[in-house]
Design a protein around this motif. Structure first.
Motif, PDB file in Angstrom:
ATOM      1  N   GLY A 186       0.811  -1.212   0.000  1.00  0.00           N
ATOM      2  CA  GLY A 186       0.000   0.000   0.000  1.00  0.00           C
ATOM      3  C   GLY A 186       0.844   1.262   0.000  1.00  0.00           C
ATOM      4  O   GLY A 186       2.071   1.226  -0.120  1.00  0.00           O
ATOM      5  N   SER A 187       0.157   2.397   0.142  1.00  0.00           N
ATOM      6  CA  SER A 187       0.806   3.718   0.084  1.00  0.00           C
ATOM      7  C   SER A 187       0.398   4.573   1.266  1.00  0.00           C
ATOM      8  O   SER A 187      -0.706   4.415   1.815  1.00  0.00           O
ATOM      9  N   LEU A 188       1.285   5.480   1.627  1.00  0.00           N
ATOM     10  CA  LEU A 188       1.010   6.491   2.641  1.00  0.00           C
ATOM     11  C   LEU A 188       1.749   7.761   2.256  1.00  0.00           C
ATOM     12  O   LEU A 188       2.812   7.703   1.632  1.00  0.00           O
ATOM     13  N   GLY A 189       1.175   8.895   2.656  1.00  0.00           N
ATOM     14  CA  GLY A 189       1.852  10.164   2.441  1.00  0.00           C
ATOM     15  C   GLY A 189       2.089  10.860   3.759  1.00  0.00           C
ATOM     16  O   GLY A 189       1.180  10.946   4.593  1.00  0.00           O
ATOM     17  N   ARG A 214       7.023  22.327  -0.687  1.00  0.00           N
ATOM     18  CA  ARG A 214       6.396  23.546  -1.165  1.00  0.00           C
ATOM     19  C   ARG A 214       6.846  24.665  -0.242  1.00  0.00           C
ATOM     20  O   ARG A 214       6.341  24.811   0.874  1.00  0.00           O
ATOM     21  N   ASN A 215       7.793  25.451  -0.697  1.00  0.00           N
ATOM     22  CA  ASN A 215       8.312  26.527   0.143  1.00  0.00           C
ATOM     23  C   ASN A 215       7.247  27.579   0.426  1.00  0.00           C
ATOM     24  O   ASN A 215       7.255  28.214   1.481  1.00  0.00           O
ATOM     25  N   ASP A 216       6.305  27.750  -0.516  1.00  0.00           N
ATOM     26  CA  ASP A 216       5.244  28.740  -0.277  1.00  0.00           C
ATOM     27  C   ASP A 216       4.274  28.273   0.800  1.00  0.00           C
ATOM     28  O   ASP A 216       3.551  29.089   1.379  1.00  0.00           O
ATOM     29  N   LYS A 217       4.245  26.972   1.070  1.00  0.00           N
ATOM     30  CA  LYS A 217       3.380  26.413   2.116  1.00  0.00           C
ATOM     31  C   LYS A 217       4.164  25.974   3.344  1.00  0.00           C
ATOM     32  O   LYS A 217       3.597  25.400   4.275  1.00  0.00           O
ATOM     33  N   ASN A 218       5.469  26.213   3.348  1.00  0.00           N
ATOM     34  CA  ASN A 218       6.320  25.791   4.471  1.00  0.00           C
ATOM     35  C   ASN A 218       6.123  24.321   4.813  1.00  0.00           C
ATOM     36  O   ASN A 218       6.070  23.949   5.994  1.00  0.00           O
ATOM     37  N   THR A 219       6.018  23.494   3.797  1.00  0.00           N
ATOM     38  CA  THR A 219       5.707  22.082   4.022  1.00  0.00           C
ATOM     39  C   THR A 219       6.564  21.186   3.139  1.00  0.00           C
ATOM     40  O   THR A 219       6.820  21.502   1.982  1.00  0.00           O
ATOM     41  N   MET A 220       6.974  20.067   3.727  1.00  0.00           N
ATOM     42  CA  MET A 220       7.694  19.034   2.995  1.00  0.00           C
ATOM     43  C   MET A 220       6.845  17.771   3.013  1.00  0.00           C
ATOM     44  O   MET A 220       6.060  17.560   3.939  1.00  0.00           O
ATOM     45  N   TYR A 221       7.037  16.920   2.005  1.00  0.00           N
ATOM     46  CA  TYR A 221       6.209  15.727   1.873  1.00  0.00           C
ATOM     47  C   TYR A 221       7.087  14.502   1.614  1.00  0.00           C
ATOM     48  O   TYR A 221       8.201  14.604   1.095  1.00  0.00           O
ATOM     49  N   LEU A 222       6.527  13.355   1.950  1.00  0.00           N
ATOM     50  CA  LEU A 222       7.141  12.078   1.588  1.00  0.00           C
ATOM     51  C   LEU A 222       6.022  11.151   1.143  1.00  0.00           C
ATOM     52  O   LEU A 222       5.192  10.738   1.954  1.00  0.00           O
ATOM     53  N   GLN A 223       5.988  10.858  -0.139  1.00  0.00           N
ATOM     54  CA  GLN A 223       5.020   9.906  -0.679  1.00  0.00           C
ATOM     55  C   GLN A 223       5.680   8.535  -0.686  1.00  0.00           C
ATOM     56  O   GLN A 223       6.740   8.357  -1.295  1.00  0.00           O
ATOM     57  N   MET A 224       5.051   7.593  -0.007  1.00  0.00           N
ATOM     58  CA  MET A 224       5.610   6.246   0.134  1.00  0.00           C
ATOM     59  C   MET A 224       4.697   5.250  -0.563  1.00  0.00           C
ATOM     60  O   MET A 224       3.529   5.105  -0.175  1.00  0.00           O
ATOM     61  N   ASN A 225       5.219   4.586  -1.570  1.00  0.00           N
ATOM     62  CA  ASN A 225       4.460   3.589  -2.322  1.00  0.00           C
ATOM     63  C   ASN A 225       5.095   2.216  -2.167  1.00  0.00           C
ATOM     64  O   ASN A 225       6.261   2.102  -1.777  1.00  0.00           O
ATOM     65  N   THR A 226       4.337   1.204  -2.495  1.00  0.00           N
ATOM     66  CA  THR A 226       4.815  -0.186  -2.423  1.00  0.00           C
ATOM     67  C   THR A 226       5.489  -0.437  -1.075  1.00  0.00           C
ATOM     68  O   THR A 226       6.628  -0.928  -1.007  1.00  0.00           O
ATOM     69  N   LEU A 227       4.802  -0.114  -0.037  1.00  0.00           N
ATOM     70  CA  LEU A 227       5.379  -0.225   1.302  1.00  0.00           C
ATOM     71  C   LEU A 227       5.622  -1.679   1.684  1.00  0.00           C
ATOM     72  O   LEU A 227       4.862  -2.584   1.282  1.00  0.00           O
ATOM     73  N   LYS A 228       6.670  -1.892   2.465  1.00  0.00           N
ATOM     74  CA  LYS A 228       7.065  -3.220   2.914  1.00  0.00           C
ATOM     75  C   LYS A 228       7.056  -3.247   4.451  1.00  0.00           C
ATOM     76  O   LYS A 228       7.229  -2.193   5.093  1.00  0.00           O
ATOM     77  N   PRO A 229       6.920  -4.418   5.049  1.00  0.00           N
ATOM     78  CA  PRO A 229       6.959  -4.486   6.518  1.00  0.00           C
ATOM     79  C   PRO A 229       8.234  -3.880   7.101  1.00  0.00           C
ATOM     80  O   PRO A 229       8.189  -3.282   8.195  1.00  0.00           O
ATOM     81  N   GLU A 230       9.338  -3.973   6.382  1.00  0.00           N
ATOM     82  CA  GLU A 230      10.591  -3.415   6.888  1.00  0.00           C
ATOM     83  C   GLU A 230      10.624  -1.892   6.848  1.00  0.00           C
ATOM     84  O   GLU A 230      11.566  -1.275   7.343  1.00  0.00           O
ATOM     85  N   ASP A 231       9.606  -1.264   6.270  1.00  0.00           N
ATOM     86  CA  ASP A 231       9.494   0.194   6.327  1.00  0.00           C
ATOM     87  C   ASP A 231       8.873   0.666   7.645  1.00  0.00           C
ATOM     88  O   ASP A 231       8.806   1.881   7.901  1.00  0.00           O
ATOM     89  N   THR A 232       8.406  -0.269   8.451  1.00  0.00           N
ATOM     90  CA  THR A 232       7.803   0.079   9.728  1.00  0.00           C
ATOM     91  C   THR A 232       8.817   0.787  10.626  1.00  0.00           C
ATOM     92  O   THR A 232       9.903   0.275  10.874  1.00  0.00           O
ATOM     93  N   ALA A 233       8.448   1.987  11.087  1.00  0.00           N
ATOM     94  CA  ALA A 233       9.353   2.793  11.911  1.00  0.00           C
ATOM     95  C   ALA A 233       8.630   4.075  12.315  1.00  0.00           C
ATOM     96  O   ALA A 233       7.555   4.380  11.796  1.00  0.00           O
TER      97      ALA A 233
END
Length: 122
Positions: A16-19, A73-92
């Motif tokens: 699955g995916s999470l942002g 987005r510097n105009d929104k003072n926000t950074m993002y991380l889109q995570m796709n094809t997640l694996k159990p070892e990404d748990t953290a």
């Protein structure tokens, strides 16, 4: 000084995916390079991805390359991380961080968020 707050973590099935988002406040967001790190139970904090101030440069750990995308987005003072094809070892717990010197070492980053939990079930 800059304050960072992560959001968007949660529980997802493998594949699955999470942002994630990282909202910044305080000193001007636009003067810092930014990074994502993660820490699993019993393990050291590890680099995930980083993005330069101008967005012209990104860097990824080999373990997430091709699956995760960092953006800001510097105009929104926000950074993002889109995570796709997640694996159990990404748990953290995932942390965002700010630095004047972009790199992979946590010690380069003086400013940190509180972290958000990402759990990937198999």
């Amino acid at each position: 000084q800059v304050q960072l707050v992560e959001s968007g973590g949660g529980l997802v099935q493998a594949g699955g995916s999470l942002g994630l988002s990282c909202a910044a406040s305080g000193r001007t967001f636009g003067i810092y390079a930014m990074g994502w790190f993660r820490q699993a139970p019993g393990k050291e904090r590890e680099f995930v991805a980083a993005i330069s101030l101008s967005v012209s440069r990104t860097d990824y750990a080999d373990s997430v390359k091709g699956r995760f995308t960092i953006s800001r987005r510097n105009d929104k003072n926000t950074m993002y991380l889109q995570m796709n094809t997640l694996k159990p070892e990404d748990t953290a717990v995932y942390y965002c961080a700010a630095t004047e010197v972009i790199g992979r070492k946590p010690l380069l980053y003086p400013y940190w968020g509180q972290g958000t939990q990402v759990t990937v079930s198999s």
